[in-house]
Design an enzyme around this catalytic site. Structure first.
Site, PDB file in Angstrom:
ATOM      1  N   HIS A 154      28.740  24.442  34.570  1.00  0.00           N
ATOM      2  CA  HIS A 154      27.520  25.081  34.458  1.00  0.00           C
ATOM      3  C   HIS A 154      26.982  24.923  35.744  1.00  0.00           C
ATOM      4  O   HIS A 154      26.190  25.763  35.551  1.00  0.00           O
ATOM      5  CB  HIS A 154      26.323  24.801  32.849  1.00  0.00           C
ATOM      6  CG  HIS A 154      25.877  23.709  33.389  1.00  0.00           C
ATOM      7  ND1 HIS A 154      26.620  22.237  33.463  1.00  0.00           N
ATOM      8  CD2 HIS A 154      25.084  23.425  33.538  1.00  0.00           C
ATOM      9  CE1 HIS A 154      25.689  21.534  33.142  1.00  0.00           C
ATOM     10  NE2 HIS A 154      24.534  22.158  33.577  1.00  0.00           N
TER      11      HIS A 154
HETATM   12  C1  UD1 Z   1      19.392  24.459  33.344  1.00  0.00           C
HETATM   13  C2  UD1 Z   1      19.133  22.840  34.625  1.00  0.00           C
HETATM   14  C3  UD1 Z   1      20.208  22.859  34.620  1.00  0.00           C
HETATM   15  C4  UD1 Z   1      21.100  22.012  34.008  1.00  0.00           C
HETATM   16  C5  UD1 Z   1      20.993  23.243  32.308  1.00  0.00           C
HETATM   17  C6  UD1 Z   1      21.874  22.019  30.684  1.00  0.00           C
HETATM   18  C7  UD1 Z   1      17.309  24.604  36.032  1.00  0.00           C
HETATM   19  C8  UD1 Z   1      17.330  24.818  36.718  1.00  0.00           C
HETATM   20  N1  UD1 Z   1      18.657  24.688  35.495  1.00  0.00           N
HETATM   21  O1  UD1 Z   1      20.389  25.677  33.625  1.00  0.00           O
HETATM   22  O2  UD1 Z   1      20.001  21.487  35.832  1.00  0.00           O
HETATM   23  O3  UD1 Z   1      22.150  21.436  33.484  1.00  0.00           O
HETATM   24  O4  UD1 Z   1      19.870  23.691  32.739  1.00  0.00           O
HETATM   25  O5  UD1 Z   1      22.403  23.138  30.204  1.00  0.00           O
HETATM   26  O6  UD1 Z   1      16.177  24.247  35.389  1.00  0.00           O
HETATM   27  N2  UD1 Z   1      20.845  31.401  28.897  1.00  0.00           N
HETATM   28  C9  UD1 Z   1      21.395  31.710  27.385  1.00  0.00           C
HETATM   29  N3  UD1 Z   1      21.177  31.419  25.982  1.00  0.00           N
HETATM   30  C10 UD1 Z   1      20.035  30.223  26.413  1.00  0.00           C
HETATM   31  C11 UD1 Z   1      19.887  29.500  27.877  1.00  0.00           C
HETATM   32  C12 UD1 Z   1      20.007  30.181  29.071  1.00  0.00           C
HETATM   33  O7  UD1 Z   1      22.815  32.673  26.806  1.00  0.00           O
HETATM   34  O8  UD1 Z   1      19.465  28.944  25.763  1.00  0.00           O
HETATM   35  C13 UD1 Z   1      22.052  31.879  29.631  1.00  0.00           C
HETATM   36  C14 UD1 Z   1      21.514  32.904  29.989  1.00  0.00           C
HETATM   37  O9  UD1 Z   1      22.683  33.669  30.673  1.00  0.00           O
HETATM   38  C15 UD1 Z   1      20.670  32.652  31.481  1.00  0.00           C
HETATM   39  C16 UD1 Z   1      21.644  31.571  31.657  1.00  0.00           C
HETATM   40  O10 UD1 Z   1      22.418  31.010  30.333  1.00  0.00           O
HETATM   41  O11 UD1 Z   1      20.427  33.317  32.674  1.00  0.00           O
HETATM   42  C17 UD1 Z   1      20.757  30.155  32.743  1.00  0.00           C
HETATM   43  O12 UD1 Z   1      19.932  29.646  32.213  1.00  0.00           O
HETATM   44  P1  UD1 Z   1      18.868  28.644  33.104  1.00  0.00           P
HETATM   45  O13 UD1 Z   1      18.209  27.648  31.420  1.00  0.00           O
HETATM   46  O14 UD1 Z   1      17.906  29.667  33.886  1.00  0.00           O
HETATM   47  O15 UD1 Z   1      20.114  27.545  33.660  1.00  0.00           O
HETATM   48  P2  UD1 Z   1      20.896  26.999  33.395  1.00  0.00           P
HETATM   49  O16 UD1 Z   1      22.421  27.034  33.868  1.00  0.00           O
HETATM   50  O17 UD1 Z   1      20.541  26.860  31.380  1.00  0.00           O
HETATM   51  N1  UDP Z   2      26.542  18.482  25.057  1.00  0.00           N
HETATM   52  C1  UDP Z   2      26.633  18.628  23.814  1.00  0.00           C
HETATM   53  N2  UDP Z   2      27.009  20.124  23.506  1.00  0.00           N
HETATM   54  C2  UDP Z   2      28.041  20.732  24.827  1.00  0.00           C
HETATM   55  C3  UDP Z   2      27.900  19.821  25.869  1.00  0.00           C
HETATM   56  C4  UDP Z   2      26.868  19.201  26.736  1.00  0.00           C
HETATM   57  O1  UDP Z   2      25.886  18.467  23.223  1.00  0.00           O
HETATM   58  O2  UDP Z   2      29.218  21.168  24.378  1.00  0.00           O
HETATM   59  C5  UDP Z   2      25.270  17.606  25.844  1.00  0.00           C
HETATM   60  C6  UDP Z   2      25.671  15.905  26.461  1.00  0.00           C
HETATM   61  O3  UDP Z   2      25.968  15.093  25.439  1.00  0.00           O
HETATM   62  C7  UDP Z   2      24.915  16.141  27.150  1.00  0.00           C
HETATM   63  C8  UDP Z   2      23.986  17.385  27.413  1.00  0.00           C
HETATM   64  O4  UDP Z   2      24.424  18.084  26.864  1.00  0.00           O
HETATM   65  O5  UDP Z   2      24.101  14.674  26.487  1.00  0.00           O
HETATM   66  C9  UDP Z   2      24.186  17.721  28.662  1.00  0.00           C
HETATM   67  O6  UDP Z   2      23.841  19.011  29.110  1.00  0.00           O
HETATM   68  P1  UDP Z   2      24.270  19.661  30.184  1.00  0.00           P
HETATM   69  O7  UDP Z   2      25.532  19.348  30.632  1.00  0.00           O
HETATM   70  O8  UDP Z   2      23.738  20.866  29.902  1.00  0.00           O
HETATM   71  O9  UDP Z   2      22.905  19.367  30.908  1.00  0.00           O
HETATM   72  P2  UDP Z   2      22.873  18.617  32.357  1.00  0.00           P
HETATM   73  O10 UDP Z   2      23.071  16.842  31.802  1.00  0.00           O
HETATM   74  O11 UDP Z   2      23.788  18.608  33.470  1.00  0.00           O
HETATM   75  O12 UDP Z   2      21.858  18.592  33.453  1.00  0.00           O
END
Ligand code: UD1
Ligand code: UDP
Length: 360
Positions: A205
Site C-alpha cells: 500500500h
Molecule cells: C498512511 C500513511 C502510511 C501508512 C498507512 C497505514 C502517511 C503519509 N501515510 O498511508 O505511512 O503506512 O497510512 O495504513 O501518513 N482511504 C480510505 N479509507 C480510509 C483511509 C484512506 O478509503 O479510512 C483511502 C483514500 O482513498 C485515501 C487513500 O486511502 O486517499 C490514502 O489514505 P492516506 O491516509 O492519505 O494514506 P495511506 O496510504 O493510508
Molecule cells: N493489519 C491488519 N489488517 C490488515 C492488514 C494489516 O490488522 O488487513 C495490521 C497489521 O497487523 C499491522 C498494521 O496493520 O499491525 C500495519 O499497518 P499498515 O501496513 O497499514 O501500515 P504501516 O505499518 O506500513 O505503516
C-alpha cells in the site's frame, strides 16, 4: 500529569493499543485525539472494538487529501483541542501525517512530546514517512527507540542522550497480547479455505509502490508468478489506497486472492499460519519477524534493518523476477532468529519513564 495520545491511522491504533490499555487500567488522566486520517470501519473502528480500547474523546475528522491538506487541517484541529485541554505531554507513534501534525502542534504550544518508535531511518527522503519521522524525532522531548540501533541513529543526529530511551517496540506487546486470542476467537483460514503453511500472505500500500503504475504492476506480476510457481494462493488483504489505483488498471491481477482489509486478530492468524509474507508495510515486517515467518520486503530499503540482520527479512525491490528469487531464498532459510524488538513490555516502560520524569 495529563496525557494526550494523538493517533490517526491503522498502525498507530494497533501500536498505541498497549499504552491505551495501561492508561485506562491505571485510570490515568488522559484522552485520545483521533485525527480521522483513517475513517473506514475496517481501517479504524474495528480495532477499537476488537481490542476493547477506550474510544477517542475527540475526532477531528480530517479525512483523506494531499499531504498538505491532511497535515494542515490536522494542525488547526489539534491546536484547538490542545489549547483547550492543556495536556502536559502528547504521545505520538510512528511516521504518518498524523504524527507530524500531532508533534508539531504540541511543540509550538510548549507541550512536551513523546515519540514512540523513534530513530527509524530509511535514508530515503522521497518517502513521506521518512520526512515525518525525522521531523517528529527532532522536535520531541522523549524519544522511545525500539532498539539500541535506533538509539544510535538518534545520537548520531545530535539528539541528546538524556532524551532517548530504548524501550522495545509496542508492536511486540500488541502481538503477545493478541496472538492467543487470535487462535481462539477467529477462524479466517476456514472463511477463505486456507490451509496452514499452504499460502503466501501479501500486503502492498505504500505511496512509492502504488502511485507509480509501472512499479505497482511489476510487483503484482511478481506475486502472480509466485502463485503459479508454487501453486499456492497469494492472499492480499488490500488497502483502500491500492484498491482505488488498481481499479484503474486495464489488466487486473487475476491470479491473486484479493480480500478486504481484515481485523487485527484475523490478520495475526493469517500471518502466523502463512508460509511466507511479502509486504511493503513497516508493521508487517516487524510482525513477521516476531512470529518467525520469513518475510520478503517489496521495497528497495527498510527502516527496520534489524529484521534483515537477524535473517528474518530480505529486500526485493519491485522487479518481478527478483521478488520470486527472494521468495525462494527466504523459503529455504532456517527460522531460528531472535526477535530484536523487545520483550513485550515496551508500553509499561514508556508510561514509567514519562511518569518518573513528571515526578522528578
Ligand atoms: C498512511 C500513511 C502510511 C501508512 C498507512 C497505514 C502517511 C503519509 N501515510 O498511508 O505511512 O503506512 O497510512 O495504513 O501518513 N482511504 C480510505 N479509507 C480510509 C483511509 C484512506 O478509503 O479510512 C483511502 C483514500 O482513498 C485515501 C487513500 O486511502 O486517499 C490514502 O489514505 P492516506 O491516509 O492519505 O494514506 P495511506 O496510504 O493510508
Ligand atoms: N493489519 C491488519 N489488517 C490488515 C492488514 C494489516 O490488522 O488487513 C495490521 C497489521 O497487523 C499491522 C498494521 O496493520 O499491525 C500495519 O499497518 P499498515 O501496513 O497499514 O501500515 P504501516 O505499518 O506500513 O505503516
Amino acid at each position: 500529569m495529563k496525557i494526550s495520545v494523538i493517533l490517526g491511522t491503522r498502525p498507530e491504533i494497533i501500536k498505541m493499543a498497549p499504552l491505551l490499555k495501561i492508561l485506562d487500567k491505571k485510570r490515568a488522566d488522559f484522552f485520545t485525539l483521533h485525527t480521522g486520517q483513517h475513517y473506514s470501519y475496517h481501517l479504524d473502528k474495528v480495532f477499537f472494538d476488537q481490542m476493547e480500547l477506550p474510544l477517542p474523546k475527540y475526532n477531528i475528522e480530517v479525512g483523506s487529501g494531499s499531504h498538505a491538506e491532511e497535515t494542515g487541517k490536522m494542525l488547526i484541529g489539534i491546536e484547538k483541542i490542545l489549547t483547550e485541554q492543556k495536556p502536559d505531554i502528547v504521545l505520538v507513534e510512528g511516521d504518518t501525517n498524523s504524527v507530524l501534525a500531532g508533534a508539531l502542534a504540541a511543540v509550538k504550544l510548549g507541550i512536551r512530546v513523546g515519540h514512540v518508535e523513534a530513530g527509524l531511518r530509511s535514508y530515503d527522503r522521497t518517502m513521506p514517512e521518512e520526512i515525518n519521522r525525522v521531523i517528529a524525532d527532532h522536535i520531541s522531548d522523549y524519544l522511545f527507540a525500539p532498539t539500541p540501533q535506533a538509539k544510535q541513529i538518534l545520537l548520531g543526529e545530535g539528539i541528546s542522550k538524556e532524551k532517548v530511551f530504548v524501550t522495545g517496540n509496542t508492536i511486540v506487546d500488541a502481538v503477545y497480547q493478541n496472538l492467543e486470542l487470535s487462535r481462539r476467537r477467529v477462524n479466517i483460514a476456514r472463511q477463505f479455505q486456507l490451509k496452514m503453511q499452504k499460502y503466501f500472505l501479501a500486503t502492498l500500500h505504500r505511496q512509492e509502490n502504488t502511485d507509480n503504475k509501472e512499479r505497482f504492476s511489476s510487483i503484482l506480476e511478481g506475486l502472480e508468478r509466485l502463485a503459479v510457481k508454487f501453486r499456492l494462493p497469494v492472499v492480499y488483504p488490500i488497502h483502500p489506497r491500492s484498491r482505488k489505483i488498481m481499479d484503474s488498471f486495464v489488466k487486473q491481477p487475476g491470479k491473486l486472492k484479493i480480500i478486504e482489509p481484515v481485523d487485527f486478530l484475523s490478520f495475526l492468524q493469517l500471518e502466523s499460519n502463512a508460509r511466507l509474507i511479502l509486504t511493503d508495510s513497516g508493521g508487517v515486517q516487524e510482525e513477521a519477524c516476531i512470529l518467525r515467518v520469513p518475510c520478503v520486503t517489496l521495497r528497495n530499503n527498510t527502516e527496520r534493518p534489524e529484521t534483515v540482520e537477524v535473517g528474518a527479512n530480505i529486500l526485493a525491490g519491485a522487479a518481478a523476477e527478483r521478488i520470486v528469487e527472494c521468495a525462494v531464498t527466504m523459503l529455504t532459510r532456517e527460522k531460528n532468529w531472535v526477535n530484536p524488538f523487545g520483550d513485550g513490555q515496551a508500553a509499561e516502560r514508556i508510561i514509567n519513564i514519562i511518569t518518573e520524569a513528571q515526578n522528578g
